[in-house]
Design a protein around this motif. Structure first.
Motif, mmCIF file in Angstrom:
data_model
loop_
_atom_site.group_PDB
_atom_site.id
_atom_site.type_symbol
_atom_site.label_atom_id
_atom_site.label_comp_id
_atom_site.label_asym_id
_atom_site.label_seq_id
_atom_site.Cartn_x
_atom_site.Cartn_y
_atom_site.Cartn_z
ATOM 1 N N LEU A 9 0.785 -0.808 -0.118
ATOM 2 C CA LEU A 9 0.099 -0.098 -0.039
ATOM 3 C C LEU A 9 0.971 1.266 -0.006
ATOM 4 O O LEU A 9 1.930 1.156 0.876
ATOM 5 N N LEU A 10 0.324 2.063 -1.208
ATOM 6 C CA LEU A 10 0.868 3.826 -0.971
ATOM 7 C C LEU A 10 0.402 4.730 -0.233
ATOM 8 O O LEU A 10 -1.082 4.748 -1.095
ATOM 9 N N VAL A 11 0.224 5.554 0.073
ATOM 10 C CA VAL A 11 -0.691 6.424 0.769
ATOM 11 C C VAL A 11 -0.292 7.598 0.559
ATOM 12 O O VAL A 11 0.957 8.125 0.858
ATOM 13 N N ILE A 12 -0.647 8.514 -0.490
ATOM 14 C CA ILE A 12 0.181 9.579 -1.301
ATOM 15 C C ILE A 12 -0.987 10.965 -0.789
ATOM 16 O O ILE A 12 -1.836 10.981 -0.792
ATOM 17 N N GLY A 13 -0.553 11.616 0.726
ATOM 18 C CA GLY A 13 -0.895 12.422 1.779
ATOM 19 C C GLY A 13 -0.813 11.418 3.115
ATOM 20 O O GLY A 13 -1.471 11.583 3.201
ATOM 21 N N LEU A 19 -2.885 9.114 7.049
ATOM 22 C CA LEU A 19 -2.054 8.100 8.608
ATOM 23 C C LEU A 19 -2.859 7.114 8.861
ATOM 24 O O LEU A 19 -2.239 6.175 9.211
ATOM 25 N N ALA A 20 -3.881 7.238 9.180
ATOM 26 C CA ALA A 20 -4.820 6.151 9.491
ATOM 27 C C ALA A 20 -4.967 4.825 9.070
ATOM 28 O O ALA A 20 -4.882 3.946 9.404
ATOM 29 N N CYS A 21 -5.293 5.285 7.714
ATOM 30 C CA CYS A 21 -5.347 4.271 6.288
ATOM 31 C C CYS A 21 -3.759 3.369 6.320
ATOM 32 O O CYS A 21 -3.755 2.177 6.961
ATOM 33 N N ALA A 22 -2.712 4.252 7.096
ATOM 34 C CA ALA A 22 -1.405 3.708 6.443
ATOM 35 C C ALA A 22 -1.302 2.744 7.978
ATOM 36 O O ALA A 22 -0.896 1.575 7.891
ATOM 37 N N VAL A 32 3.908 -1.200 4.233
ATOM 38 C CA VAL A 32 3.550 0.334 3.674
ATOM 39 C C VAL A 32 3.934 1.846 3.130
ATOM 40 O O VAL A 32 4.845 1.084 4.469
ATOM 41 N N ALA A 33 3.703 2.869 2.547
ATOM 42 C CA ALA A 33 4.527 4.177 2.429
ATOM 43 C C ALA A 33 4.012 4.676 2.317
ATOM 44 O O ALA A 33 2.682 4.789 2.177
ATOM 45 N N VAL A 34 3.899 6.328 2.954
ATOM 46 C CA VAL A 34 3.670 7.083 2.338
ATOM 47 C C VAL A 34 4.014 8.711 2.097
ATOM 48 O O VAL A 34 5.115 9.109 2.757
ATOM 49 N N MET A 35 3.898 9.141 1.218
ATOM 50 C CA MET A 35 4.598 10.299 0.541
ATOM 51 C C MET A 35 3.237 11.727 1.319
ATOM 52 O O MET A 35 2.022 11.388 0.849
ATOM 53 N N ASP A 36 4.284 12.408 1.840
ATOM 54 C CA ASP A 36 4.253 13.650 2.016
ATOM 55 C C ASP A 36 4.642 14.753 1.751
ATOM 56 O O ASP A 36 5.901 14.758 1.795
ATOM 57 N N ASP A 116 7.421 3.251 14.363
ATOM 58 C CA ASP A 116 6.909 2.379 15.059
ATOM 59 C C ASP A 116 5.859 1.176 14.419
ATOM 60 O O ASP A 116 6.379 0.167 14.727
ATOM 61 N N ARG A 117 5.444 1.703 13.762
ATOM 62 C CA ARG A 117 4.839 0.811 12.963
ATOM 63 C C ARG A 117 5.314 0.211 11.947
ATOM 64 O O ARG A 117 4.937 -0.569 10.292
ATOM 65 N N ASN A 118 6.568 0.684 11.225
ATOM 66 C CA ASN A 118 7.563 0.277 9.927
ATOM 67 C C ASN A 118 7.272 0.941 8.981
ATOM 68 O O ASN A 118 6.467 0.184 7.401
ATOM 69 N N VAL A 119 5.981 1.814 8.808
ATOM 70 C CA VAL A 119 5.647 2.637 8.319
ATOM 71 C C VAL A 119 7.122 3.556 7.443
ATOM 72 O O VAL A 119 7.166 4.232 8.252
ATOM 73 N N LYS A 120 7.237 3.191 5.957
ATOM 74 C CA LYS A 120 8.097 4.294 5.298
ATOM 75 C C LYS A 120 7.374 5.729 5.071
ATOM 76 O O LYS A 120 6.567 5.880 4.100
ATOM 77 N N TYR A 121 8.264 6.592 5.763
ATOM 78 C CA TYR A 121 7.976 7.825 5.219
ATOM 79 C C TYR A 121 8.703 8.361 4.142
ATOM 80 O O TYR A 121 9.754 8.469 4.382
#
Length: 408
Positions: A9-13, A19-22, A32-36, A116-121
């Protein structure tokens, strides 16, 4: 897809919904990764991870609203036995520093939670290359390419500047800037009749600043107009000035750096002018879809709003691309709604859930000096849906220190 910059999953925003989704997706063991990325406002204001609510919306707004309420409470304190002066000066710089430091702590907290949740920022601005690939560019121009099985668009929106007003962008500010000002805005003209406009004008008046709201038409469009009139009448009786049926013609800077505003008073059929220290635009928002290159992958937008078209499961016109929060057409522009929508989407994608977000009858609150909470249809909306003969309206008014009651 596995390894490298490939994700489930990639979240843009990186706002509340994204963030809740990621984080929810990561709880199911997904990669999971988040682009912001925050593009500075025309005035150069920028901020950290967390989106509009955390940085330039709900959080600083409520803190400044509370600051104004405390000031107003001082006026009544001696009636309740407190030996306190009825009026004390407000220190904008002191309040602003405290608010901004709190926001920065939340920015840091969001980064820690992702770690902490291993989500790539990824602090990059994303743009689609194809329907599974997004290219990100950081502030220095460095690029990264990310691929994902599922992609969520949660980029929200930014304040709109009027296109037909000379000097609007050059000399004006928006809510993107107000909460990050180091010094008091002084005598302020707030243009617009939205909840953002009235909330900001309310706390500015509460700080003792000379504050004027310019309205083109009705206040709080989309809300119950009987209640909206109660809100504006209360504000007017407590010092906020209103220019009704007026539109700005131009804004210019004087030699003393103050702003001269000229406007058309449509009710009187004449042109008027006054001088202010600050002009703040609160005339709507623009969805952040322009830089995403959505046409490249076939994600369809609403022709007027330019928001992303979605179905009941938050899916766009491309099966594995989704949109939640303010960027999605027809959704309430509310933080708790976006958070819940993000969590439920992640559960449907990775947790074998079938539960959809219920967007009907979502309660909301307007944090004007006279706070206004509502849920369901306004009287105008109910009458439009069921006809005047098909509805029954009951209202009551309880007066307690000038505060009005309820309607249903």
């Amino acid at each position: 897809m596995a390894g490298g910059n490939n994700y489930d999953l990639l979240v843009i925003g990186g706002g509340s919904g994204g963030l809740a989704c990621a984080k929810e997706a990561a709880s199911f063991g997904q990669r999971v990764a988040v682009m912001d990325f925050v593009v500075p406002s025309p005035r150069g204001t920028k901020w950290g991870l967390g989106g509009t609510c955390v940085n330039v919306g709900c959080i600083p707004k409520k803190l400044m609203h509370q600051s104004a309420l405390l000031g107003n409470a001082l006026q009544d304190a001696h009636h309740y036995g407190w030996e306190a002066p009825a009026s004390v000066p407000h220190n904008w710089a002191h309040m602003a520093e405290a608010v901004q430091n709190h926001i920065k702590s939340l920015n840091w907290g969001h980064r820690v939670q992702l770690q902490d949740r291993n989500v790539k920022y990824l602090n990059v601005q994303g743009s689609f290359v194809n329907d599974h690939t997004v290219q990100g560019r950081d502030n220095a121009g460095k690029e990264i390419t990310v691929t994902a099985n599922h992609i969520v668009i949660a980029t929200g929106g930014r304040p709109r500047y009027p296109d037909d007003v000379e000097g609007a962008k050059e000399y004006g500010i928006t809510s993107d800037d107000l909460f990050w000002l180091k010094e008091s805005p002084g005598k302020t003209l707030v243009v617009g009749a939205s909840y953002v406009s009235l909330e900001c004008a309310g706390f500015l008046t509460g700080f003792g600043l000379d504050t004027t709201v310019m309205m083109r038409s009705v206040p709080l469009r989309g809300f119950d107009q009987q209640m909206a009139q109660l809100v504006t009448s209360y504000m007017e009786s407590h010092g906020t000035k209103f220019l009704k049926h007026c539109t700005v013609k131009n804004v210019g800077k004087l030699k003393d750096n103050r702003l001269q505003v000229t406007w058309n008073n449509h009710a009187e059929g004449m042109e008027e002018t006054n001088v202010f220290d600050t002009v703040m635009w609160a005339v709507g928002r623009v969805p952040e879809t322009r830089c995403l290159n959505l046409e490249k992958v076939g994600v369809k937008l609403h022709p007027e709003s330019q928001k992303v078209l979605v179905n009941s499961s938050d899916t766009t016109s491309v099966a594995h691309i989704y949109a939640i929060g303010d960027i999605a057409e027809g959704r309430p522009e509310l933080t708790p709604t976006a958070i819940m929508a993000g969590k439920l989407l992640a559960r449907r994608l990775f947790g074998q859930s079938t539960e959809l977000m219920d967007y009907e009858n979502v309660p909301t609150t307007v944090f004007t000096p006279l706070e206004y909470g509502c849920v369901g249809l306004s009287e105008e909306q109910a009458e439009k849906r069921y006809g005047e003969e098909g509805i029954e309206v009951r209202d009551s008014e309880r007066v307690l220190g000038g505060h009005a009651g309820n309607k249903g």
